[in-house]
Design a protein around this motif. Structure first.
Motif, PDB file in Angstrom:
ATOM      1  N   LEU A   1      53.117 -85.295 -29.538  1.00 14.39           N
ATOM      2  CA  LEU A   1      52.595 -84.597 -28.366  1.00 14.39           C
ATOM      3  C   LEU A   1      52.258 -83.149 -28.710  1.00 14.39           C
ATOM      4  CD1 LEU A   1      54.580 -85.633 -25.176  1.00 14.39           C
ATOM      5  CD2 LEU A   1      52.105 -85.559 -25.496  1.00 14.39           C
ATOM      6  N   GLY A   2      53.197 -82.490 -29.422  1.00 16.49           N
ATOM      7  CA  GLY A   2      53.008 -81.079 -29.768  1.00 16.49           C
ATOM      8  C   GLY A   2      51.777 -80.892 -30.631  1.00 16.49           C
ATOM      9  N   PHE A   3      51.582 -81.788 -31.569  1.00 11.56           N
ATOM     10  CA  PHE A   3      50.433 -81.735 -32.464  1.00 11.56           C
ATOM     11  C   PHE A   3      49.128 -81.780 -31.674  1.00 11.56           C
ATOM     12  CE2 PHE A   3      47.460 -84.006 -35.326  1.00 11.56           C
ATOM     13  CZ  PHE A   3      47.422 -83.073 -36.364  1.00 11.56           C
ATOM     14  N   ILE A   4      49.057 -82.747 -30.754  1.00  7.45           N
ATOM     15  CA  ILE A   4      47.847 -82.891 -29.943  1.00  7.45           C
ATOM     16  C   ILE A   4      47.659 -81.677 -29.034  1.00  7.45           C
ATOM     17  CG2 ILE A   4      46.663 -84.308 -28.208  1.00  7.45           C
ATOM     18  CD1 ILE A   4      46.939 -85.925 -30.634  1.00  7.45           C
ATOM     19  N   VAL A   5      48.765 -81.270 -28.396  1.00  6.37           N
ATOM     20  CA  VAL A   5      48.672 -80.153 -27.455  1.00  6.37           C
ATOM     21  C   VAL A   5      48.238 -78.884 -28.185  1.00  6.37           C
ATOM     22  CG1 VAL A   5      49.972 -78.628 -25.912  1.00  6.37           C
ATOM     23  CG2 VAL A   5      50.318 -81.100 -25.791  1.00  6.37           C
TER      24      VAL A   5
END
Lengths: 299, 288
Positions: free
Chosen positions: B33-37
């Protein structure tokens, strides 16, 4: 409780007057539900009339022979208790009386059950929904619907085609009074039935069963999940309801059978071992198996 | 060592292992999630959501793809929900156990296990070619609807199975018919779970790429559909396109992350909605 007025004169009770005053043309009713208390709703002492009769009834769950030729007659306005160890068939037999076993797949039934002399298994014109309306049932675990207190009691009326608001309100109130619950819930009829205690829920279930004016009330260990005080209330209730209904109660608790019932049937391994006056069963049973059971030697 | 001591150590070891493993799942999810965000957040804006793609999909927004995905979700919902929910009710409440019911169950399970690309192929052959609908919203919706159907049936059945038989017996004992029992008692109790399941099946449909590949999705179509027989762009396919075969893959990388983020947010919103609805309906059921 409001029985006295009915004992004397049906139409003199203010409660009944309101019900009688309703224009019947407005109502979409089944023929069976009448506004005047029906004949079977009159308190009576006709305890010699046979209300329910079982003739050589056999029941099989698949290959398992669960009931072996049960024959007995239950009299009107009496309380009949079924006792016996777990798995003896007493609950199964109770559930044949309103054809509840029909819901279980693989059940086969032979023999006859007569209610008011009419065979409920072999009559062509029998409507099961109508039968269950006449034979009310209270279950072991309190099972109110996830609806309001009012709607729980009104449910039986609604599914039987009654739409008149006033009539439903009257009937709900009367049923809750009969079940000795009215005083506790009259201010919170719109609240969820799940907010009531276990004992109150069970009395609500009794009120729900009474609302459609059955003539027979089947109770499957109605107090086994309740505390002693709630149990006492239910037993008191059974005693009072006897004048209006023919009651059949399954119980594990022998003291309870002794307290509430007029006649007691002892079941063992799918057989009806002994059926007699409760006093006789508990003081002087004819069969040694009954003797052993009531003295606590097994079960 | 004392037995009690040993017992305690064993328990600590067991729970410790379970704890570490479940935390690691959480960590992995957070990393994804963090990567995408982190990568997609910079392009996320109102304009990104509402503008047409420009410059060979390296600039502009994803508006037509977002609308396309919403159309397909709505379309497949219309097709899968009524049929699936009604079949579920029929199978659980009315059908007797037996060969036919077992057969349908096996078929439903098989249907749920078919890879989605096969649905895509079937959709292309049947809806697009045979019925002559062409690449269109209706062909894509039917294909996605078929894909969701076994899930919807299963969800409905599970929700109905979870309704205690005590309620059914109570209703029958009052002289209610089977239909009255189903509609007035069983369905209201099962409703929160059915609704939750339906929304979750929708969120799954929203991310499917293979079934729409041959049936509806357009490579680049910077206008909105005017009828159900139009092609549309769709988020998952758009993501695939700009990540693999765009005109300038490097330049459109931020757009890809933005698209992925929007897709994830869409799914997340649906899941939160499902939870909220279950809680709300659960409370309401008790009252009626």
């Amino acid at each position: 409780m409001n029985y006295e007025s009915k004992n004397n004169n049906m139409s003199s009770s203010p409660e009944e007057k309101v019900i009688n005053a309703i224009d019947t043309k407005d109502l979409k009713l089944n023929k069976e539900i009448k506004f005047e208390p029906s004949a079977n709703y009159t308190p009576s002492n006709k305890t010699s009339v046979t209300k329910l009769e079982s003739k050589n009834l056999h029941l099989y769950y698949g290959d398992f022979h669960a009931l072996k030729g049960i024959s007995m007659a239950m009299l009107q306005n009496t309380v009949t208790a079924f006792i016996g160890p777990s798995g003896c068939g007493k609950s199964t037999f109770l559930r044949t009386l309103n054809r509840m076993n029909d819901l279980i797949e693989g059940v086969k039934i032979e023999g006859n059950i007569l209610i008011d002399s009419k065979d409920i298994y072999n009559s062509r014109d029998l409507n099961i929904d109508e039968l269950r309306k006449r034979v009310g049932m209270v279950f072991q675990k309190p099972n109110p619907f996830p609806k309001s207190i009012f709607e729980n009691v009104a449910y039986g009326l609604r599914v039987n085609g009654i739409t008149h608001k006033k009539f439903i309100e009257e009937r709900v109130e009367r049923s809750l009074k009969q079940a000795a619950l009215w005083e506790e819930v009259k201010d919170k009829l719109k609240k969820s039935a799940f907010e009531l205690s276990g004992g109150q829920q069970q009395r609500l279930c009794i009120a729900r069963a009474l609302a459609i004016e059955p003539s027979i009330l089947l109770m499957d260990e109605p107090a086994s999940a309740l505390d002693p005080i709630s149990t006492a209330k239910i037993e008191e209730l059974i005693y009072e309801l006897k004048s209006l209904y023919t009651i059949v109660i399954v119980t594990h608790n022998m003291q309870q059978a002794g307290r509430v019932s007029d006649r007691t049937a002892f079941f063992y391994l799918g057989e009806l071992v002994e059926f007699d006056d409760t006093k006789k069963i508990f003081t002087n049973p004819a069969d040694v198996r009954t003797q052993n059971y009531i003295t606590g030697r097994f079960g | 060592m004392q037995y009690a001591e040993k017992k305690r150590l064993k328990q600590n070891f067991a729970f410790g292992t379970l704890r570490v493993l479940s935390y690691s799942v959480l960590v992995i999810l957070i990393i994804i999630l963090g990567f995408i965000v982190l990568n997609g957040f910079s392009v996320l804006s109102w304009e990104f959501l509402t503008a047409m793609p420009e410059d060979g999909m390296t600039k502009g927004g994803i508006f037509p793809a977002l609308i396309g995905t919403l159309c397909l979700m709505a379309g497949s919902m219309i097709i899968a929900f009524p049929v699936g929910v009604m079949s579920g009710i029929y199978m659980n409440e009315y059908m007797r156990d037996g060969f036919f019911k077992r057969f349908i169950n096996v078929m439903t399970n098989n249907l749920a296990g078919i890879p989605s690309i096969v649905f895509g192929l079937f959709g292309m052959e049947f809806f697009v070619n045979k019925l002559g609908w062409g690449d269109s919203i209706i062909a894509g919706s039917f294909t996605l609807g078929l894909l969701a159907l076994p899930v919807v049936i299963r969800v409905t059945e599970e929700a109905l199975k979870a309704v205690s038989k005590n309620f059914r017996e109570a209703s029958f004992a009052l002289g209610a018919s089977k239909w009255q029992t189903t509609s007035k008692v069983v369905l209201p109790i099962a409703l929160p779970n059915i609704v939750t399941g339906l929304i979750l099946s929708m969120s799954r449909v929203s991310g499917e790429t293979a079934p729409i590949l041959f049936t509806v999705a357009a490579y680049f179509l910077p206008k909105l559909p005017s009828s159900i027989f139009d092609q549309v762009m769709a988020l998952p396919y758009h993501l695939y396109v700009i990540s693999t075969s765009g005109t300038n893959i490097e330049a459109s990388r931020p757009m890809a992350y933005g698209t992925a983020l929007v897709l994830i947010l869409l799914v997340l919103t649906l899941n939160l909605l499902a939870n909220a609805l279950r809680r709300y309906l659960g409370k309401k059921v008790k009252m009626n």
